[in-house]
Enzyme design. Sequence first.
Site: not given
Ligand code: EPU
Length: 339
Positions: A160, A234, A330
């Site tokens: 990022r 995010s 972010e």
């Molecule tokens: N999780 C929870 N509860 C929640 C949210 C997430 O338990 O409310 C857990 C999920 O179950 C999972 C882990 O946290 O095990 C990660 O969640 P997720 O796969 O949804 O991804 P993230 O790390 O929350 C990142 C990116 C997203 C991208 C997704 C998929 C960042 C800041 N965000 O989110 O990007 O779509 O991975 O690759 O790195 C964005 O930048 O705007 C964005 C949406």
Amino acid sequence: MSKVTLKGLNSFGIAASCSDFVRFSSETEIQAWLTKNKNNSEQLFIIGGGSNLLLIGHVPFVLLQADVQGVEYIEQGNEVLVTAGAGVNWHQLVMETLDKGYYGLENLSLIPGNVGAAPIQNIGAYGVELKDLFVELEAIELATGDKITFTHQECDFAYRYSIFKGQYKGQYIITSVTLRLSKTPDLKLDYGLIRQELEHLSEDQITPKNVSDAVIKIRSGKLPDPNELGNAGSFFKNPIVDEVIYTRLKAQFPNLVAFELPDGRFKLAAGWMIDQAGLKGYRLGDAGVHKKQALVLVNYGDATGKDILQLARYVSQKVKQKFGVIIEPEVWILGEESW
Ligand code: EPU
């Protein structure tokens, strides 16, 4: 100078204003405007599609947006160089390349925003980042009007992050981006729920279009559509910690969600931590933590930028109390207050 209202220009749907807003459709238009305004003392700020912005009150800047359209393809054997204008909608580019049989962008389906903003924060999703496909970009330097090409190395990409968030922040307006795609699929299926979503297909049957469809399904299930509920994706970055901190946290919270990075550090899932802090679905007036993805903050209607910021600070404070980890925004925060 009169104020320009920005409610329709940011995906959070927040009422805010700026000194002026100028949209350009070509490089020459940008250069002509810069020459004409070179003695103007007002501060300039570049925005992309407005999908990663939190605006607060009045922004005392002239906002500039490069709305350059057009996509060009140059085939080189099995590869293809794709050059897209900064104003091209990112998801439309993903769909167009897939339709043409040029692969690599499938995991990045349905990310809001425009092509020009994609390198700034090195957009990423489901195991792929823009930097994996990036070749070069063209930008106009605001101070001189010169057109400059930035190579992959010069962009200094990281999670990022690019040099346009660091040393060159606010100095260049990106006008086009060139990516290298392939005619042969190289599928990335190992992140999150992709495999689960495609389990009805055997591995050799899976096409890039299937992967894109799966990503679209997963994203639409968790991430709110900005046309229905204001948000900027995010809100926070996933924090990166060293092994000592990770080991301590893992002992204390065995379900901690974390990914080991090539350098031996660990990226922690901030969404999981916010969720564990009991804040999923939490609301402070019209500012809320999304009910399905705690990393996303939403505007239920009339939240101001300050309301969202107040909620974000509260969320960050609660995560720090419970986990001792600092999470940071972010999104770009622009206007009367900062993080
Ligand atoms: N999780 C929870 N509860 C929640 C949210 C997430 O338990 O409310 C857990 C999920 O179950 C999972 C882990 O946290 O095990 C990660 O969640 P997720 O796969 O949804 O991804 P993230 O790390 O929350 C990142 C990116 C997203 C991208 C997704 C998929 C960042 C800041 N965000 O989110 O990007 O779509 O991975 O690759 O790195 C964005 O930048 O705007 C964005 C949406």
